[in-house]
Write a protein that holds these residues in place. Structure first.
Motif, mmCIF file in Angstrom:
data_model
loop_
_atom_site.group_PDB
_atom_site.id
_atom_site.type_symbol
_atom_site.label_atom_id
_atom_site.label_comp_id
_atom_site.label_asym_id
_atom_site.label_seq_id
_atom_site.Cartn_x
_atom_site.Cartn_y
_atom_site.Cartn_z
ATOM 1 N N GLN A 265 0.810 -1.210 0.000
ATOM 2 C CA GLN A 265 0.000 0.000 0.000
ATOM 3 C C GLN A 265 0.849 1.267 0.000
ATOM 4 O OE1 GLN A 265 -2.849 0.117 3.143
ATOM 5 N NE2 GLN A 265 -3.919 1.924 2.352
ATOM 6 N N THR A 266 2.023 1.179 0.597
ATOM 7 C CA THR A 266 2.884 2.363 0.630
ATOM 8 C C THR A 266 3.404 2.737 -0.758
ATOM 9 O OG1 THR A 266 4.806 0.950 1.127
ATOM 10 C CG2 THR A 266 3.608 1.905 3.001
ATOM 11 N N HIS A 267 3.327 1.792 -1.698
ATOM 12 C CA HIS A 267 3.751 2.094 -3.070
ATOM 13 C C HIS A 267 2.815 3.112 -3.729
ATOM 14 C CE1 HIS A 267 5.454 1.378 -7.062
ATOM 15 N NE2 HIS A 267 4.222 1.234 -7.515
ATOM 16 N N TRP A 268 1.554 3.106 -3.299
ATOM 17 C CA TRP A 268 0.554 4.007 -3.894
ATOM 18 C C TRP A 268 0.632 5.357 -3.210
ATOM 19 C CZ3 TRP A 268 -2.477 3.061 -8.109
ATOM 20 C CH2 TRP A 268 -2.377 1.767 -8.626
ATOM 21 N N THR A 269 1.474 6.186 -3.746
ATOM 22 C CA THR A 269 1.690 7.519 -3.211
ATOM 23 C C THR A 269 0.814 8.539 -3.938
ATOM 24 O OG1 THR A 269 3.502 7.956 -4.745
ATOM 25 C CG2 THR A 269 4.074 6.928 -2.629
ATOM 26 N N VAL A 270 0.768 9.729 -3.391
ATOM 27 C CA VAL A 270 0.029 10.823 -4.043
ATOM 28 C C VAL A 270 0.628 11.108 -5.419
ATOM 29 C CG1 VAL A 270 -0.531 13.275 -3.906
ATOM 30 C CG2 VAL A 270 -0.709 11.841 -1.864
ATOM 31 N N GLY A 271 1.965 11.019 -5.504
ATOM 32 C CA GLY A 271 2.617 11.257 -6.790
ATOM 33 C C GLY A 271 2.220 10.242 -7.843
ATOM 34 N N LEU A 272 2.126 8.961 -7.456
ATOM 35 C CA LEU A 272 1.727 7.925 -8.407
ATOM 36 C C LEU A 272 0.288 8.126 -8.857
ATOM 37 C CD1 LEU A 272 2.011 5.277 -9.940
ATOM 38 C CD2 LEU A 272 1.524 4.060 -7.803
ATOM 39 N N VAL A 273 -0.613 8.359 -7.908
ATOM 40 C CA VAL A 273 -2.027 8.538 -8.252
ATOM 41 C C VAL A 273 -2.213 9.772 -9.135
ATOM 42 C CG1 VAL A 273 -4.308 8.999 -7.310
ATOM 43 C CG2 VAL A 273 -2.816 7.351 -6.180
ATOM 44 N N ALA A 274 -1.550 10.870 -8.784
ATOM 45 C CA ALA A 274 -1.671 12.091 -9.592
ATOM 46 C C ALA A 274 -1.122 11.879 -10.993
ATOM 47 C CB ALA A 274 -0.939 13.241 -8.905
#
Length: 407
Positions: A265-274
């Protein structure tokens, strides 16, 4: 009477078609006729004129791929070229040839579309994997695209259309600029900022232009500086967006089921989602604008790109905003409706502006595509032009505007 038409064998720059009459009787000269040969992909149309000895007709080399050997001997009775041939037969033959030409054009367009779709899918899958990987994988991918794009940019600057009105930078300066542009994303990931590196790079390029032989021109400096900004500085914001915004997006439902071996879950960062929302919105905008323009386009958007229409732009905007809103619900980021809609608007105008800038450069250069690196798609700039400015706008929105105003 019979005619022999021979196309000589050999590695020639052109073909010689000779016509020699074989006749034992005296007869009035035959009128000039037009013969059209269209075997396979070779379209040859020559005006064959009967002469007392023979006629020679030159055919450009470009119609003979790979210098293939073609030998043809055609024999016809006098009524084939004389007055015995009826007008109806000639019209029927012309109709058949035109029908074959149209069929061949349809096949070529279908083949081009198939190639475009195939390579588009391969690029999409590859880019998706690189975006998910993040870190050095993403940065090296951006650096490779930046290097190829900068090479294409400086080739456009050196093209006849642009170089006729200004003095382009020397080749060694162009190559140095391409290398500097490729190093900028790596510098951004390693140090976290890009400002000092851009200033240093501009200083080095300015010195290289000033100490060159001959008379340095301001046009050389301006085109080189814009190349550093356009091809190097702006793409670095994608690295900042994907890699520096490392805050986990804990509300993302997909992140809860992401394998631990791939980061969990920590892989899914705000940067990745954005980044995923931004890239998907741009793809939706381009696709919807293309389809909408083809179906409903009537009013030209701008003279820079005559094929773009207001109708296509409006449909592209709707597709971009809708994609941003839908993905915000899937990823649970951003939470507010205003943020997701504003993000979609920002992505659309950034992609449209980048597309028009690249179209303006190509128009001045007098070329259709920036290069031929990607079969069916043109050059790398033709594929990433919508992303060049969007990364900076998206990072500014996510990293500055959204936290500052709480949207």
């Amino acid at each position: 009477m019979a005619f022999e038409v021979g196309i000589q064998r050999g590695n020639l720059t052109s073909l010689a078609i000779s016509i020699s009459p074989h006749c034992q009787c005296s007869q009035s000269p035959l009128p000039a006729k037009r013969l059209k040969l269209a075997p396979a992909k070779i379209k040859l149309q020559s005006r064959l004129i009967n002469a007392s000895s023979h006629g020679v007709f030159r055919v450009p080399k470009r119609i003979l791929p790979n210098h293939r050997v073609i030998m043809a001997v055609a024999r016809a009775e006098p009524d084939s070229f004389g007055e015995g041939r009826s007008k109806e037969e000639a019209d029927k033959g012309q109709y058949i040839l035109e029908k074959e030409d149209k069929h061949s054009e349809v096949q070529d367009k279908a083949s081009q579309l198939k190639k475009r779709v195939l390579f588009g899918l391969l690029i999409g899958i590859s880019v998706g994997g690189i975006v998910l990987a993040g870190g050095w994988v993403f940065t090296i991918g951006v650096a490779a695209a930046v290097f190829a794009g900068s090479r294409e940019y400086f080739e456009l600057v050196r093209s006849r259309g642009i170089a006729s009105g200004m003095t382009p930078p020397p080749r060694y300066v162009s190559r140095v600029c391409s290398v500097i542009c490729a190093l900028m994303p790596i510098w951004t990931l390693y140090f976290g900022h890009i400002d000092s590196s851009v200033t240093s790079a501009a200083f080095v390029v300015a010195i290289a232009l000033l100490v060159q032989r001959g008379n340095p021109r301001f046009a050389q400096l301006s085109s080189a500086m814009f190349g550093l900004f356009y091809c190097g500085y702006l793409p670095c914001f994608w690295v900042k967006l994907r890699c520096s915004l490392a805050v986990p997006a804990l509300n993302t439902e997909i992140g809860r089921f992401w394998p631990v071996l791939l980061g969990g879950q920590t892989h899914w960062t705000v940067g990745l989602v954005a980044t995923l929302i931004c890239v998907s919105s741009i793809i939706a905008a381009d696709t919807c604008a293309f389809i909408g323009g083809k179906a409903f386009g009537r009013t030209p958007l701008t003279n820079i790109s005559p094929k773009k229409t207001w109708e296509g732009a409006v449909i592209g905007l709707a597709g971009c905003v809708a994609t941003s809103f839908i993905l915000s619900k899937i990823f649970c980021w951003p939470k507010s409706l205003f943020s997701s809609v504003a993000f979609g608007f920002l992505n659309f105008f950034g992609s449209l502006f980048g597309d028009l800038i690249e179209s303006m450069i190509k128009r001045d250069a007098g070329v259709k595509d920036s290069g031929s690196l990607i079969p069916g798609h043109g050059g790398i700039l033709d594929r990433v032009d919508s992303y060049i400015f969007t990364g900076a706008l998206a990072y500014s929105f996510v990293g500055t505007f959204k936290p500052l105003f709480g949207v």
